[in-house]
Design a protein around this motif. Sequence first.
Motif, short mmCIF file in Angstrom:
data_model
loop_
_atom_site.label_atom_id
_atom_site.label_comp_id
_atom_site.label_asym_id
_atom_site.label_seq_id
_atom_site.Cartn_x
_atom_site.Cartn_y
_atom_site.Cartn_z
N THR A 1 -12.13 2.74 -12.23
CA THR A 1 -11.50 1.98 -11.15
C THR A 1 -11.71 0.48 -11.34
O THR A 1 -10.75 -0.31 -11.26
CB THR A 1 -12.08 2.42 -9.79
N PRO B 1 -10.94 4.79 -4.09
CA PRO B 1 -10.60 3.66 -3.20
C PRO B 1 -11.84 3.00 -2.58
O PRO B 1 -11.86 1.79 -2.39
CB PRO B 1 -9.73 4.31 -2.12
N TRP B 2 -12.88 3.81 -2.30
CA TRP B 2 -14.09 3.25 -1.70
C TRP B 2 -14.79 2.31 -2.67
O TRP B 2 -15.18 1.20 -2.30
CB TRP B 2 -15.03 4.38 -1.29
N GLN C 1 -9.12 -1.91 -4.13
CA GLN C 1 -8.82 -0.78 -3.25
C GLN C 1 -7.53 -0.09 -3.67
O GLN C 1 -7.45 1.14 -3.72
CB GLN C 1 -8.72 -1.23 -1.80
N LEU C 2 -6.48 -0.88 -3.96
CA LEU C 2 -5.20 -0.30 -4.33
C LEU C 2 -5.27 0.40 -5.68
O LEU C 2 -4.67 1.47 -5.86
CB LEU C 2 -4.12 -1.39 -4.35
N ASN D 1 -7.61 -7.17 -2.25
CA ASN D 1 -7.32 -5.73 -2.05
C ASN D 1 -6.93 -5.02 -3.34
O ASN D 1 -6.57 -3.84 -3.30
CB ASN D 1 -6.21 -5.56 -1.00
N LYS E 1 0.83 -1.20 0.00
CA LYS E 1 0.00 0.00 0.00
C LYS E 1 0.86 1.25 0.00
O LYS E 1 0.55 2.25 -0.67
CB LYS E 1 -0.94 0.00 1.21
N GLY F 1 -13.33 0.84 -5.09
CA GLY F 1 -12.42 -0.30 -5.24
C GLY F 1 -12.63 -1.33 -4.15
O GLY F 1 -12.64 -2.55 -4.41
N ARG F 2 -12.83 -0.86 -2.90
CA ARG F 2 -13.11 -1.79 -1.81
C ARG F 2 -14.43 -2.52 -2.02
O ARG F 2 -14.56 -3.71 -1.70
CB ARG F 2 -13.13 -1.04 -0.48
N GLY G 1 -7.98 1.75 -6.94
CA GLY G 1 -8.73 2.97 -6.68
C GLY G 1 -7.91 4.01 -5.95
O GLY G 1 -8.03 5.22 -6.23
N LEU G 2 -7.08 3.57 -5.03
CA LEU G 2 -6.20 4.49 -4.31
C LEU G 2 -5.24 5.18 -5.27
O LEU G 2 -5.03 6.41 -5.19
CB LEU G 2 -5.40 3.71 -3.25
N SER H 1 -0.44 -6.51 -5.20
CA SER H 1 -1.83 -6.66 -4.80
C SER H 1 -2.24 -8.13 -4.76
O SER H 1 -1.60 -9.00 -5.35
CB SER H 1 -2.74 -5.89 -5.76
#
Length: 403
Positions: A325, A271-272, A132-133, A129, A7, A274-275, A135-136, A125
């Motif tokens: 994303t 990121p949201w 999320q990554l 996850n 991350k 993505g999660r 999207g981050l 990754s």
Amino acid sequence: MREIKGKTQVIAVALVTAFCLLGDSMLYVVLPIYWQEAGLSSLWEVGILLSINRLVRVPLGPLVGKWYERAGGRIGLVVAVILAFLTTVSYGFHGFWIWLVMRSVWGIAWTFLRLGAYSLIVSVSEENNRGQLMGLYNGLYRLGSLGGMIAGALLASWLGLGTTALILGCFSLPALALVFLYIRPSFQKRHVYTDAVRTTERFWKQKSVWATMATVLVVAMVYQGMFASTLSRLIEIRQPVVWIGGLALGAAVMASLVQGARWGWEPWAAPWFGRLSDRYGRKSIFVWALLAAAVLFGVLHAPVSFSLWICILMGIQLTATVLTTVMDTLAADEATRQANSTALMTLYSVVTDVGAALGPLLAFWIDGRLGLDVMYVAIAVVLMLLAIIWGGQLQWHKKRSVL
């Protein structure tokens, strides 16, 4: 050597990209106004300069991808930062041809940045996850676009184009420290392949890869090309001037506000989403986003109030965040199932650039012959068809897993 969390590396490469994007993003709001200060002779030269970097990325993508396959790692990001610095400070020079060369060089820098980031994310990754990554990364690097537009516009009005280019160019140099401190020297794949057939079979023979690439071509064409290039014209047709608190805002300003809103919310929204894709499945989120996008594009020409119409535009921008994303993550998922993940992500990047480059050409061709209303209805139909196809595939996989 100290262990660096995945991350942390993704955050670092996103911030490196953001620093390098400052100068490029500045041009999109500054060059159409200060083109004479740059030594240009007409506005059509501005259009060429703002598009040439994307065109050169198409043939360069495979070459840079091969480079990452053989010598991949942070050295590619170092090259990108140096090129970004040189190109940004060169925006203080005068003359179309020097600008053309440096904008082409920026295309090389962006190719190194993008493929380096993709390779890094795939390597660090996991299935639970990756969304999320991804999207981050997408959210954080957009801060460079937002900062470049705002700071570039303000500094250019106070100090001029040349000084602004020098300042923003110097701001890209701290990215070198991030590369050496927080990114590992090489990007090594550490995934365990679960499908031996897919690791030996060439990816261009796989139906899932073709489906992903065809979808990204359409989505990039729609959002990065057709919608982005016609947004200001669309607003101008609907309402040329908007009065807010006694201040008159033109279509160009409104378009920049709509675009800037997306860059403002992406650091937390991408990121949201993505999660969510990690938790509930990429394809499910993707299908629902395609359906929402189809509806929103379809009602763009509905007789509603201007405030509600702006909300529709914002909704389209939100679907862009979700689709970008999830689509990036779907491509990364495919890459982890291949013997050569870098080659597939290179193909993905090239297809994205082709779609984004074809989008404006197709948009203005349709606008000139049929009008924007027909174009956006056609976009809605195509996105709905994509949603049906992906939804059908999702249901088939669910039934197959039950059996």
